[in-house]
Design an enzyme around this catalytic site. Structure first.
Site, PDB file in Angstrom:
ATOM      1  N   PHE A 158      52.461  31.017  40.388  1.00  0.00           N
ATOM      2  CA  PHE A 158      52.910  29.673  40.771  1.00  0.00           C
ATOM      3  C   PHE A 158      51.694  28.812  41.052  1.00  0.00           C
ATOM      4  O   PHE A 158      50.580  29.315  41.133  1.00  0.00           O
ATOM      5  CB  PHE A 158      53.841  29.728  41.986  1.00  0.00           C
ATOM      6  N   TYR A 170      39.868  28.660  50.401  1.00  0.00           N
ATOM      7  CA  TYR A 170      40.991  28.822  51.328  1.00  0.00           C
ATOM      8  C   TYR A 170      40.774  29.747  52.526  1.00  0.00           C
ATOM      9  O   TYR A 170      41.599  29.756  53.432  1.00  0.00           O
ATOM     10  CB  TYR A 170      42.249  29.238  50.549  1.00  0.00           C
TER      11      TYR A 170
HETATM   12  C1  LIG Z   1      46.876  26.528  45.752  1.00  0.00           C
HETATM   13  C2  LIG Z   1      46.274  25.605  44.745  1.00  0.00           C
HETATM   14  O1  LIG Z   1      46.917  24.718  44.239  1.00  0.00           O
HETATM   15  S1  LIG Z   1      44.648  25.894  44.318  1.00  0.00           S
HETATM   16  C3  LIG Z   1      44.130  24.404  43.523  1.00  0.00           C
HETATM   17  C4  LIG Z   1      43.067  23.651  44.277  1.00  0.00           C
HETATM   18  N1  LIG Z   1      42.736  22.458  43.493  1.00  0.00           N
HETATM   19  C5  LIG Z   1      41.766  22.392  42.564  1.00  0.00           C
HETATM   20  O2  LIG Z   1      41.005  23.334  42.337  1.00  0.00           O
HETATM   21  C6  LIG Z   1      41.683  21.086  41.786  1.00  0.00           C
HETATM   22  C7  LIG Z   1      40.261  20.498  41.752  1.00  0.00           C
HETATM   23  N2  LIG Z   1      39.690  20.323  43.098  1.00  0.00           N
HETATM   24  C8  LIG Z   1      40.165  19.400  43.977  1.00  0.00           C
HETATM   25  O3  LIG Z   1      41.133  18.702  43.721  1.00  0.00           O
HETATM   26  C9  LIG Z   1      39.435  19.257  45.303  1.00  0.00           C
HETATM   27  O4  LIG Z   1      38.067  19.494  45.107  1.00  0.00           O
HETATM   28  C10 LIG Z   1      39.954  20.231  46.388  1.00  0.00           C
HETATM   29  C11 LIG Z   1      41.464  20.068  46.571  1.00  0.00           C
HETATM   30  C12 LIG Z   1      39.657  21.686  46.020  1.00  0.00           C
HETATM   31  C13 LIG Z   1      39.212  19.927  47.702  1.00  0.00           C
HETATM   32  O5  LIG Z   1      39.605  18.659  48.180  1.00  0.00           O
HETATM   33  P1  LIG Z   1      38.679  17.812  49.182  1.00  0.00           P
HETATM   34  O6  LIG Z   1      39.508  16.709  49.727  1.00  0.00           O
HETATM   35  O7  LIG Z   1      37.408  17.482  48.504  1.00  0.00           O
HETATM   36  O8  LIG Z   1      38.380  18.883  50.329  1.00  0.00           O
HETATM   37  P2  LIG Z   1      37.937  18.532  51.840  1.00  0.00           P
HETATM   38  O9  LIG Z   1      36.973  17.377  51.809  1.00  0.00           O
HETATM   39  O10 LIG Z   1      39.132  18.386  52.694  1.00  0.00           O
HETATM   40  O11 LIG Z   1      37.166  19.863  52.201  1.00  0.00           O
HETATM   41  C14 LIG Z   1      37.562  20.718  53.243  1.00  0.00           C
HETATM   42  C15 LIG Z   1      36.563  21.855  53.291  1.00  0.00           C
HETATM   43  O12 LIG Z   1      36.684  22.623  52.107  1.00  0.00           O
HETATM   44  C16 LIG Z   1      35.411  22.693  51.436  1.00  0.00           C
HETATM   45  N3  LIG Z   1      35.700  22.683  49.995  1.00  0.00           N
HETATM   46  C17 LIG Z   1      36.399  21.774  49.322  1.00  0.00           C
HETATM   47  N4  LIG Z   1      36.468  22.117  48.027  1.00  0.00           N
HETATM   48  C18 LIG Z   1      35.770  23.247  47.885  1.00  0.00           C
HETATM   49  C19 LIG Z   1      35.484  24.068  46.777  1.00  0.00           C
HETATM   50  N5  LIG Z   1      35.921  23.773  45.552  1.00  0.00           N
HETATM   51  N6  LIG Z   1      34.795  25.198  46.990  1.00  0.00           N
HETATM   52  C20 LIG Z   1      34.339  25.509  48.225  1.00  0.00           C
HETATM   53  N7  LIG Z   1      34.594  24.736  49.325  1.00  0.00           N
HETATM   54  C21 LIG Z   1      35.294  23.635  49.144  1.00  0.00           C
HETATM   55  C22 LIG Z   1      34.671  21.472  51.893  1.00  0.00           C
HETATM   56  O13 LIG Z   1      33.292  21.651  51.746  1.00  0.00           O
HETATM   57  C23 LIG Z   1      35.118  21.389  53.335  1.00  0.00           C
HETATM   58  O14 LIG Z   1      34.392  22.367  54.064  1.00  0.00           O
HETATM   59  P3  LIG Z   1      34.219  22.348  55.676  1.00  0.00           P
HETATM   60  O15 LIG Z   1      35.071  23.469  56.161  1.00  0.00           O
HETATM   61  O16 LIG Z   1      32.777  22.593  55.887  1.00  0.00           O
HETATM   62  O17 LIG Z   1      34.704  21.018  56.176  1.00  0.00           O
END
Ligand SMILES: CC(=O)SCCNC(=O)CCNC(=O)[C@H](O)C(C)(C)COP(=O)(O)OP(=O)(O)OC[C@H]1O[C@@H](n2cnc3c(N)ncnc32)[C@H](O)[C@@H]1OP(=O)(O)O
Length: 396
Positions: A396, A124
């Site tokens: 949350f 984030y």
């Molecule tokens: C507040 C909350 O609810 S926290 C909960 C977050 N959700 C989870 O952990 C559930 C399991 N994980 C997921 O569902 C997915 O992997 C998510 C939501 C974390 C990421 O979704 P994606 O659609 O794959 O992410 P997206 O492709 O938009 O990536 C955006 C950027 O974040 C980065 N990113 C995505 N996931 C991660 C991660 N787990 N760790 C580090 N970087 C990440 C990507 O590399 C990308 O980087 P960039 O700035 O170089 O473009």
């Protein structure tokens, strides 16, 4: 493959729960969905639908909160939650587009701040979030936790049933929020949800027992010689001490564990042996994303008088610019300015420093904040300090 974003409707909850459940390993039952309808506003959620089959492949949304800045007026904040993207569709920018949609909606509605609890630390920062509060796991060896002889016994604690908690405790929580930096508000329906106390919320322990004081509350569960404190807030030090006294008198309890107190809880200082209280884990708590810099910086109070120009770097544009902050213990104002900057920082650093939990000096040492002159940095650091460690108190 194209993916389109939509606002959710009440009918989407089962599909949202399926996506969330696949990501977090949760089997949502019909009862769970009914319970969730108490706290979840579908129109606060965006869904990503696959253009081919139309199925939901991404979810993100928020709960409405207020969060207390040091000494100040609670700030309206959206608490981002339920973020997940289907494993079949990851790393194609779906999260990025959902965050963009949520943030522009919050900014358009005049909401100055977004907050969240992160599943992983690496996600984030890129979206402008910085760690604003800490979360600590504490373990108390009850036999060793003896209060000093001169510590008073204020009494005034009794057991309450769920009905009385529902009636009386939300008002105590509101009073606690007013004095606790970083505290998150709990709307009435949040209490309704928490007090359902379904078996899966108990994680093997008993149902919630309630200890009530006129100025404080403890919710706890018993689990094979362990007292798990799940909620602890006290408006006055007298109430805090009275509640601790009752917890420490729990015969048959070997250990008291909790994530529900800040690390600067004074308990250690009340004991003959401070080592009876052990911090067993430290993690980031609430992350904050400033969307409106003047609104956030004017809402808080400053420990000493400060008059400083900040240059905030925000690649997404919401919080960026140059702002003059003038404030002290009695109030503050913040407005855009053309004057030269005394301090420069990025927007995650602003979220971290705004609640007093991270020192400006620490951010400067990490290269996240720079100052023209050491005395300006020193002044800003002293001004931003909070009298208590910021602590959210609500998960949350
Ligand atoms: C507040 C909350 O609810 S926290 C909960 C977050 N959700 C989870 O952990 C559930 C399991 N994980 C997921 O569902 C997915 O992997 C998510 C939501 C974390 C990421 O979704 P994606 O659609 O794959 O992410 P997206 O492709 O938009 O990536 C955006 C950027 O974040 C980065 N990113 C995505 N996931 C991660 C991660 N787990 N760790 C580090 N970087 C990440 C990507 O590399 C990308 O980087 P960039 O700035 O170089 O473009």
């Amino acid at each position: 493959m194209t993916v389109a974003l939509h606002r959710a409707t009440a009918d989407d909850l089962p599909a949202m729960a399926t996506t969330d459940g696949r990501a977090f390993g949760i089997d949502y039952s019909e009862q769970d969905l009914t319970d969730l309808r108490l706290i979840l506003d579908p129109d606060r959620f965006v869904l990503a639908r696959d253009g081919g089959g139309g199925e939901v492949v991404g979810v993100a949304g928020s709960f409405p909160f207020e969060i207390t800045p040091p000494g100040g007026v609670p700030i309206t904040a959206e608490g981002v939650t339920w973020v997940s993207v289907a494993a079949t569709h990851r790393r194609r920018g779906i999260l990025r587009s959902m965050m963009g949609e949520l943030h522009s909606g919050y900014a358009g509605a005049g909401t100055p701040l977004a907050v969240l609890a992160a599943s992983e630390g690496g996600i984030y920062g890129r979206f402008g979030y910085g760690v604003a509060t800490a979360s600590r796991d504490v373990e108390i060896d009850r036999a060793r936790a003896v209060l000093r002889a001169d510590v008073p016994d204020p009494a005034g604690v009794r057991f309450a049933d769920t009905e009385e908690v529902r009636e009386r405790v939300p008002a105590i929580h509101r009073r606690w929020c007013a004095v606790q930096p970083g505290a998150l508000s709990r709307p009435p329906r949040w209490w309704e949800f928490a007090l359902l106390d379904r078996p899966h919320q108990r994680r093997g322990g008993t149902s919630r027992f309630h200890l009530l004081h006129a100025d404080g509350y403890v919710g706890y569960r018993l689990d094979s010689g362990v007292c798990r404190v799940v909620d602890f807030f006290a408006v006055t030090e007298e109430a805090r001490l009275a509640l601790w006294r009752v917890l420490l008198r729990m015969d048959l309890v070997r250990t008291i564990t909790t994530e529900a107190v800040a690390d600067d809880d004074p308990l250690r200082w009340l004991l003959t042996d401070a080592r009876a209280v052990r911090t067993t884990g430290v993690a980031d708590g609430v992350w904050a994303r400033v969307l409106d810099t003047p609104a956030v910086l004017a809402a808080r109070r400053y420990a000493v008088e400060v008059d400083v120009v900040l240059q905030v770097d925000d690649p997404d544009g919401y919080a960026g610019g140059r702002f003059r902050v003038r404030g002290g213990p009695d109030g503050a104002e913040c407005a855009p300015t053309e004057a030269a900057a005394d301090l420069c920082l990025d927007v995650p650093a602003l979220g971290a420093v705004a609640f007093g939990g991270t020192r400006a000096h620490t951010l400067a040492r990490a290269g996240r904040l720079s100052a023209d002159a050491p005395e300006v940095l020193g002044r800003f650091d002293a001004a931003c300090a909070a009298d208590r460690e910021p602590y959210a108190g609500t998960h949350f």
